[in-house]
Design a protein around this motif. Sequence first.
Motif, short mmCIF file in Angstrom:
data_model
loop_
_atom_site.label_atom_id
_atom_site.label_comp_id
_atom_site.label_asym_id
_atom_site.label_seq_id
_atom_site.Cartn_x
_atom_site.Cartn_y
_atom_site.Cartn_z
N ASN A 58 -3.12 -4.49 -0.97
CA ASN A 58 -4.39 -4.55 -1.66
C ASN A 58 -4.64 -3.33 -2.55
N HIS A 118 -1.18 -3.32 6.23
CA HIS A 118 -2.59 -3.53 5.90
C HIS A 118 -3.58 -2.80 6.80
N ARG A 119 -3.45 -2.89 8.11
CA ARG A 119 -4.43 -2.27 9.01
C ARG A 119 -4.25 -0.76 9.12
N LYS A 170 -9.75 -10.74 -3.33
CA LYS A 170 -8.34 -10.87 -3.69
C LYS A 170 -8.14 -11.92 -4.77
N ASP A 229 0.83 -1.21 0.00
CA ASP A 229 0.00 0.00 0.00
C ASP A 229 0.86 1.26 0.00
N ASP A 233 -12.30 -12.69 7.21
CA ASP A 233 -12.63 -11.69 6.19
C ASP A 233 -12.86 -12.38 4.86
N ASP A 237 -2.91 -8.64 3.88
CA ASP A 237 -4.25 -8.80 3.32
C ASP A 237 -4.46 -10.26 2.91
N TYR A 265 -13.23 -10.17 1.54
CA TYR A 265 -12.01 -9.67 0.92
C TYR A 265 -11.18 -10.81 0.32
#
Length: 237
Positions: free
Chosen positions: A74, A193-194, A124, A35, A117, A111, A120
Motif C-alpha cells: 500500500n 502489510h501488518r 485501494k 512496502d 477493512d 492489503d 481501505y
Amino acid sequence: MGAPALQNNREREILFSRWLDDIQEDVAQLYLMGDIFDFWYEYKKVAPRGFTRILGRIADLTDRGIPVHFFTGNHDVWVFDYLGEETGVIVHHEEFITEIKGKKFFLAHGDGLDADDKGYRLLKKIFTNKPMQWLFSRLHPNFAFWLAHKWSASSRLSKSDYEDDFMVVQDGMYKFAADFLKTTPVDYFVMGHRHRMAMRDMDGKATFVLLGDWINSFSYGVFDGEKFQLKKYNEKA
C-alpha cells in the motif's frame, strides 16, 4: 525505506543492503513482499530519488539469473514499468500462488484482503484507478512526494513483534486465508502489510505467516525446501 518520520533511514538501508549481500550465495529465489519503500511513484521520465544501494544489489541478483519477485504494497503501490525494466524484478500487483520445492505458497502483501477493512478497500480502488493515477501524475513531483510522505508519516511506526495466537486468528487476513482453504489447498500463506511477526498453524492444513518489518524487527522468512522459518537479521542493530 525513505520514511521521513523515521530517523534511521540510512542505517536501515545499509543494514538491508548487508543482508542482501549475505544471502546472495545461497538464495534461489527472493520475494520482496511489499512496502519496501515508504512511497514510490514512477512518472514517465521521473523515478524516486535514492535507494541506489538496494536497487544495485537487486539488479546484481537478477543479472546472475536469480528470480526476484517484488510485490507492491500500500506504500509502494504505484510501481509501473521502470522498476522491473531497471532492476529485472518480477512485479506482482496481486496475490501470487506458486509451488516451491513441492509446497504450495499463497504470497501477497495482504492489503485489501481484510473484508472488514472497507475503508481501505475503497481507498485501494482509488489508488489503482487509472484515471486517478493519471490525475496524480499531473502534480509536480516535489509536491506529489511531499503530499505522499505527509500522508504516511505515522502509519508505519506501530510496534512490531510476535503477535499472540488469539490476535492472529482474529485478524482479517487470517480469516481470508481460512476461507480460502475451504476451496483451495495451500501449504503456506506468506504476507506482510501488518508489520508484525507471526507464524500460526492452521489446524494442520496450512501455515499462516506474517513477515514482520525492517523498522523494529529486521525480520525475514526462509524456506529451505523442508520447513519455513522466521528469522531476525542482526538483532542488535
